[in-house]
Enzyme design. Structure first.
Site, PDB file in Angstrom:
ATOM      1  N   GLY A   5    -107.351 -86.827 -44.722  1.00  0.00           N
ATOM      2  CA  GLY A   5    -108.509 -87.208 -43.915  1.00  0.00           C
ATOM      3  C   GLY A   5    -108.891 -88.666 -44.069  1.00  0.00           C
ATOM      4  N   GLU A  20    -111.537 -89.814 -45.552  1.00  0.00           N
ATOM      5  CA  GLU A  20    -112.140 -90.109 -46.852  1.00  0.00           C
ATOM      6  C   GLU A  20    -111.259 -89.698 -48.024  1.00  0.00           C
ATOM      7  OE1 GLU A  20    -115.084 -91.610 -47.437  1.00  0.00           O
ATOM      8  OE2 GLU A  20    -115.419 -91.871 -45.287  1.00  0.00           O
ATOM      9  N   ASP A  33    -122.492 -81.649 -44.552  1.00  0.00           N
ATOM     10  CA  ASP A  33    -121.323 -81.812 -43.672  1.00  0.00           C
ATOM     11  C   ASP A  33    -120.758 -80.439 -43.331  1.00  0.00           C
ATOM     12  OD1 ASP A  33    -119.325 -83.012 -42.207  1.00  0.00           O
ATOM     13  OD2 ASP A  33    -118.099 -83.577 -43.937  1.00  0.00           O
TER      14      ASP A  33
HETATM   15  N1  ADP Z   1    -110.798 -76.049 -53.145  1.00  0.00           N
HETATM   16  C1  ADP Z   1    -110.124 -75.853 -52.001  1.00  0.00           C
HETATM   17  N2  ADP Z   1    -109.540 -74.682 -51.746  1.00  0.00           N
HETATM   18  C2  ADP Z   1    -108.841 -74.486 -50.610  1.00  0.00           C
HETATM   19  N3  ADP Z   1    -108.671 -75.409 -49.655  1.00  0.00           N
HETATM   20  C3  ADP Z   1    -109.238 -76.614 -49.850  1.00  0.00           C
HETATM   21  C4  ADP Z   1    -110.000 -76.899 -51.014  1.00  0.00           C
HETATM   22  N4  ADP Z   1    -110.437 -78.165 -50.941  1.00  0.00           N
HETATM   23  C5  ADP Z   1    -109.966 -78.654 -49.790  1.00  0.00           C
HETATM   24  N5  ADP Z   1    -109.235 -77.744 -49.112  1.00  0.00           N
HETATM   25  C6  ADP Z   1    -108.553 -77.925 -47.816  1.00  0.00           C
HETATM   26  O1  ADP Z   1    -108.385 -79.322 -47.587  1.00  0.00           O
HETATM   27  C7  ADP Z   1    -109.175 -79.746 -46.472  1.00  0.00           C
HETATM   28  C8  ADP Z   1    -109.819 -81.119 -46.755  1.00  0.00           C
HETATM   29  O2  ADP Z   1    -110.618 -81.055 -47.928  1.00  0.00           O
HETATM   30  P1  ADP Z   1    -112.118 -81.586 -47.919  1.00  0.00           P
HETATM   31  O3  ADP Z   1    -112.676 -81.376 -49.274  1.00  0.00           O
HETATM   32  O4  ADP Z   1    -112.856 -80.973 -46.781  1.00  0.00           O
HETATM   33  O5  ADP Z   1    -111.889 -83.156 -47.711  1.00  0.00           O
HETATM   34  P2  ADP Z   1    -112.270 -84.163 -46.527  1.00  0.00           P
HETATM   35  O6  ADP Z   1    -113.328 -85.039 -47.113  1.00  0.00           O
HETATM   36  O7  ADP Z   1    -111.008 -84.892 -46.248  1.00  0.00           O
HETATM   37  O8  ADP Z   1    -112.764 -83.374 -45.349  1.00  0.00           O
HETATM   38  C9  ADP Z   1    -110.183 -78.630 -46.238  1.00  0.00           C
HETATM   39  O9  ADP Z   1    -110.592 -78.555 -44.886  1.00  0.00           O
HETATM   40  C10 ADP Z   1    -109.388 -77.398 -46.656  1.00  0.00           C
HETATM   41  O10 ADP Z   1    -108.509 -76.994 -45.624  1.00  0.00           O
HETATM   42 MG    MG Z   2    -113.844 -81.713 -45.181  1.00  0.00          MG
END
Ligand code: ADP
Ligand code: MG
Length: 216
Positions: free
Chosen positions: A16, A18, A132
């Site tokens: 992504g 970020e 968010d």
């Molecule tokens: N702890 C987790 N368990 C399962 N999937 C995860 C987890 N953390 C992130 N993901 C997957 O990775 C994607 C991006 O992580 P996220 O924390 O939302 O970061 P960003 O800030 O890039 O949106 C999520 O939409 C999900 O699909």
């Molecule tokens: Mg996210």
């Protein structure tokens, strides 16, 4: 030892604006490594500070939400030098996937929406906003709702923050679902169960925000 504990097993799950998310195993457990990426438009010292603050906020909010009885990934480790969190990988699908991959029945979609509402209600009743709340920041494992990506949340939320969380959910349902109003109603029903004392004023604020957005 670090090198032994962390073993990268896959290509990015998510890349992504970020953060980059990759699958890892951590001491034999399914984990993910979320690394906050550097932004060229930020001055270097500021960039490092922002990444560090968001990382810390995320770790804190994930932990505090879990103390309220909500499902969030356990943080296994923090790699400060790399601006990375190593956390439990929640098995399941994101809400976006559940709503768009065509595998869920209408009954299941309504049930998941109600559970999301209840979980968000509890979070708000416990004094935290998510900040968010889109479908890609919620994981459904077939039984429970798990919140992820919480770094924009607040521990001192105002009415407006609660309204924004609710409004974002409605907007997201509108883009993901063929029949958003019915599903949003199920969500609000769950929300009132999770946050009986705040539901009325928070949903009123969400409606007000919707009006503001529409006429601005
Ligand atoms: N702890 C987790 N368990 C399962 N999937 C995860 C987890 N953390 C992130 N993901 C997957 O990775 C994607 C991006 O992580 P996220 O924390 O939302 O970061 P960003 O800030 O890039 O949106 C999520 O939409 C999900 O699909
Ligand atoms: Mg996210």
């Amino acid at each position: 030892m670090e090198e032994v504990a962390h073993q990268t097993v896959g290509s990015p799950l998510s890349d992504g604006a970020e953060a980059t998310v990759v699958a890892e195993s951590y001491l034999g457990l399914e984990a993910i490594r979320k690394t906050r990426v550097s932004k060229a438009y930020r001055a270097e010292a500021f960039d490092r500070r922002i990444r560090n603050e968001r990382l810390r906020a995320e770790v804190r909010l994930l932990r505090e939400a879990r103390r309220m009885g909500l499902r969030t990934p356990h943080v296994f480790d923090i790699d400060e030098a790399a601006f990375a969190i190593i956390m439990e990988r929640i098995p399941g699908r994101t809400l976006t996937e559940v709503f768009t991959d065509g595998k869920a029945s209408q009954q299941e979609v309504l049930g998941v929406a109600a559970r999301l509402g209840e979980a968000l209600g509890k979070l708000h009743a416990g004094g935290m906003s998510h900040g968010d709340l889109t479908g890609s920041n919620v994981v459904w494992n077939g039984k429970d709702i798990a919140f992820i990506d919480m770094s924009m949340g607040s521990r001192t939320p105002e009415l407006e923050d609660f309204g924004i969380d609710l409004h974002l959910v409605e907007e997201d349902f509108n883009t993901l679902l063929p029949d958003p109003p019915i599903v949003y109603q199920a969500f609000l029903h769950g929300y009132a169960l999770g946050n009986p004392s705040g539901a009325k004023k928070n949903t009123a604020r969400a409606r007000e925000i919707k009006g503001r957005v529409r006429y601005s």
